[in-house]
Design a protein around this motif. Structure first.
Motif, PDB file in Angstrom:
ATOM      1  N   SER A 155      40.365  47.843  55.699  1.00 19.67           N
ATOM      2  CA  SER A 155      40.005  46.711  54.866  1.00 19.67           C
ATOM      3  C   SER A 155      40.395  46.988  53.413  1.00 19.67           C
ATOM      4  O   SER A 155      40.518  48.130  53.001  1.00 19.67           O
ATOM      5  CB  SER A 155      38.514  46.431  54.970  1.00 19.67           C
ATOM      6  OG  SER A 155      37.781  47.549  54.515  1.00 19.67           O
ATOM      7  N   THR A 156      40.593  45.913  52.681  1.00 19.22           N
ATOM      8  CA  THR A 156      40.824  45.993  51.244  1.00 19.22           C
ATOM      9  C   THR A 156      39.649  45.283  50.589  1.00 19.22           C
ATOM     10  O   THR A 156      39.565  44.060  50.608  1.00 19.22           O
ATOM     11  CB  THR A 156      42.161  45.322  50.861  1.00 19.22           C
ATOM     12  OG1 THR A 156      43.208  45.931  51.601  1.00 19.22           O
ATOM     13  CG2 THR A 156      42.426  45.475  49.371  1.00 19.22           C
ATOM     14  N   ASN A 157      38.724  46.068  50.066  1.00 18.58           N
ATOM     15  CA  ASN A 157      37.468  45.546  49.529  1.00 18.58           C
ATOM     16  C   ASN A 157      37.643  44.984  48.127  1.00 18.58           C
ATOM     17  O   ASN A 157      38.413  45.500  47.323  1.00 18.58           O
ATOM     18  CB  ASN A 157      36.412  46.653  49.478  1.00 18.58           C
ATOM     19  CG  ASN A 157      36.260  47.391  50.799  1.00 18.58           C
ATOM     20  OD1 ASN A 157      35.951  48.555  50.815  1.00 18.58           O
ATOM     21  ND2 ASN A 157      36.485  46.716  51.906  1.00 18.58           N
ATOM     22  N   SER A 158      36.879  43.924  47.859  1.00 13.98           N
ATOM     23  CA  SER A 158      36.937  43.317  46.530  1.00 13.98           C
ATOM     24  C   SER A 158      35.585  42.725  46.167  1.00 13.98           C
ATOM     25  O   SER A 158      34.688  42.616  47.001  1.00 13.98           O
ATOM     26  CB  SER A 158      38.027  42.250  46.464  1.00 13.98           C
ATOM     27  OG  SER A 158      37.750  41.181  47.333  1.00 13.98           O
ATOM     28  N   VAL A 159      35.489  42.321  44.911  1.00 19.68           N
ATOM     29  CA  VAL A 159      34.311  41.661  44.373  1.00 19.68           C
ATOM     30  C   VAL A 159      34.794  40.380  43.696  1.00 19.68           C
ATOM     31  O   VAL A 159      35.816  40.379  43.014  1.00 19.68           O
ATOM     32  CB  VAL A 159      33.602  42.560  43.337  1.00 19.68           C
ATOM     33  CG1 VAL A 159      32.486  41.824  42.642  1.00 19.68           C
ATOM     34  CG2 VAL A 159      33.068  43.808  43.992  1.00 19.68           C
ATOM     35  N   VAL A 160      34.044  39.320  43.916  1.00 20.29           N
ATOM     36  CA  VAL A 160      34.323  38.033  43.272  1.00 20.29           C
ATOM     37  C   VAL A 160      33.153  37.756  42.335  1.00 20.29           C
ATOM     38  O   VAL A 160      31.995  37.758  42.771  1.00 20.29           O
ATOM     39  CB  VAL A 160      34.456  36.914  44.330  1.00 20.29           C
ATOM     40  CG1 VAL A 160      34.642  35.571  43.668  1.00 20.29           C
ATOM     41  CG2 VAL A 160      35.589  37.222  45.290  1.00 20.29           C
ATOM     42  N   ALA A 161      33.443  37.546  41.052  1.00 18.18           N
ATOM     43  CA  ALA A 161      32.378  37.458  40.056  1.00 18.18           C
ATOM     44  C   ALA A 161      32.575  36.271  39.113  1.00 18.18           C
ATOM     45  O   ALA A 161      33.678  35.747  38.976  1.00 18.18           O
ATOM     46  CB  ALA A 161      32.322  38.755  39.251  1.00 18.18           C
ATOM     47  N   TYR A 162      31.472  35.925  38.462  1.00 16.71           N
ATOM     48  CA  TYR A 162      31.435  34.780  37.545  1.00 16.71           C
ATOM     49  C   TYR A 162      30.763  35.222  36.256  1.00 16.71           C
ATOM     50  O   TYR A 162      29.641  35.729  36.284  1.00 16.71           O
ATOM     51  CB  TYR A 162      30.649  33.646  38.207  1.00 16.71           C
ATOM     52  CG  TYR A 162      30.541  32.390  37.410  1.00 16.71           C
ATOM     53  CD1 TYR A 162      31.458  31.361  37.592  1.00 16.71           C
ATOM     54  CD2 TYR A 162      29.514  32.204  36.498  1.00 16.71           C
ATOM     55  CE1 TYR A 162      31.361  30.180  36.874  1.00 16.71           C
ATOM     56  CE2 TYR A 162      29.399  31.029  35.770  1.00 16.71           C
ATOM     57  CZ  TYR A 162      30.323  30.020  35.965  1.00 16.71           C
ATOM     58  OH  TYR A 162      30.223  28.852  35.256  1.00 16.71           O
ATOM     59  N   LEU A 163      31.446  35.014  35.143  1.00 17.15           N
ATOM     60  CA  LEU A 163      30.899  35.333  33.832  1.00 17.15           C
ATOM     61  C   LEU A 163      30.134  34.123  33.314  1.00 17.15           C
ATOM     62  O   LEU A 163      30.705  33.054  33.101  1.00 17.15           O
ATOM     63  CB  LEU A 163      32.029  35.684  32.852  1.00 17.15           C
ATOM     64  CG  LEU A 163      31.635  35.979  31.411  1.00 17.15           C
ATOM     65  CD1 LEU A 163      30.730  37.202  31.314  1.00 17.15           C
ATOM     66  CD2 LEU A 163      32.888  36.149  30.564  1.00 17.15           C
ATOM     67  N   ARG A 164      28.833  34.294  33.142  1.00 19.89           N
ATOM     68  CA  ARG A 164      27.972  33.207  32.662  1.00 19.89           C
ATOM     69  C   ARG A 164      28.064  33.086  31.147  1.00 19.89           C
ATOM     70  O   ARG A 164      28.489  34.021  30.462  1.00 19.89           O
ATOM     71  CB  ARG A 164      26.531  33.469  33.085  1.00 19.89           C
ATOM     72  CG  ARG A 164      26.361  33.413  34.580  1.00 19.89           C
ATOM     73  CD  ARG A 164      24.944  33.707  34.950  1.00 19.89           C
ATOM     74  NE  ARG A 164      24.719  33.392  36.351  1.00 19.89           N
ATOM     75  CZ  ARG A 164      23.672  33.804  37.019  1.00 19.89           C
ATOM     76  NH1 ARG A 164      22.739  34.532  36.452  1.00 19.89           N
ATOM     77  NH2 ARG A 164      23.541  33.481  38.298  1.00 19.89           N
TER      78      ARG A 164
END
Length: 182
Positions: free
Chosen positions: A2-11
């Motif tokens: 797997s190729t792991n990632s994070v999806v994020a949002y800057l508030r």
């Protein structure tokens, strides 16, 4: 594998909320899905608060329902804290961050037995660069198959090339707009 990632949002207050994606975290996987299907403030926030995705597709509910785990979202008080988290967790090969109008991506470069943190850059630029490389790999693979006619690699290359060209044109428009505003 797997190729792991994070999806994020800057508030707007500088805090960050993020979710984990287990598979296909590279630019032409999760990155392309974000550009194609989560490229608005509302959609970027929605994908960032899912908690855990085995894989990320265009339908958010299907992606969540198909996930093999459920996890809480990760919360960070600042960009510095978020970057430290990414640098401390090298298994997270890619980090995607919505910054109020565009996606950014961070990654690692493998150097010998080690790795170097690349920091964040504009996802469109990275997607176009890596997408072109992937198209060429697909075309090379199709030639190596030594079969008559078209292969599935040719089809993958054709489909990806259309998307890469679209985002290349978009990126060039953004660059021109920024230059005219300066």
């Amino acid at each position: 594998m797997s190729t792991n990632s994070v999806v994020a949002y800057l508030r707007s207050d500088g805090s960050i909320v993020s979710s984990y994606v287990h598979y296909d975290g590279y630019e032409t996987g999760v990155g392309m899905t974000l550009l194609e299907h989560y490229n608005s403030d509302e959609r970027a926030l929605a994908v960032s608060v899912g908690g855990y995705y085995s894989s990320l597709g265009e339908d958010l509910n299907e992606s969540l329902n198909a996930s093999v785990h459920t996890e809480e979202v990760e919360m960070f008080d600042s960009m510095t804290e978020f970057e430290e988290y990414l640098m401390d967790n090298t298994h997270l090969e890619f980090g995607y961050l919505w910054t109020g109008g565009k996606w950014m991506v961070s990654s690692w470069s493998r150097i010998g037995v080690g790795a170097a943190w690349n920091g964040f850059s504009w996802l469109v630029t990275s997607f176009v660069r890596e997408g072109r490389k992937t198209v060429e790999r697909f075309r090379d693979r199709a030639r190596d198959d030594n079969r008559e006619g078209r292969t599935e690699y040719d089809e993958f290359a054709d489909e990806l090339e259309v998307t890469v060209d679209k985002w290349h044109r978009y990126g060039m428009g953004e660059i021109a707009s920024e230059a005219m505003a300066a």
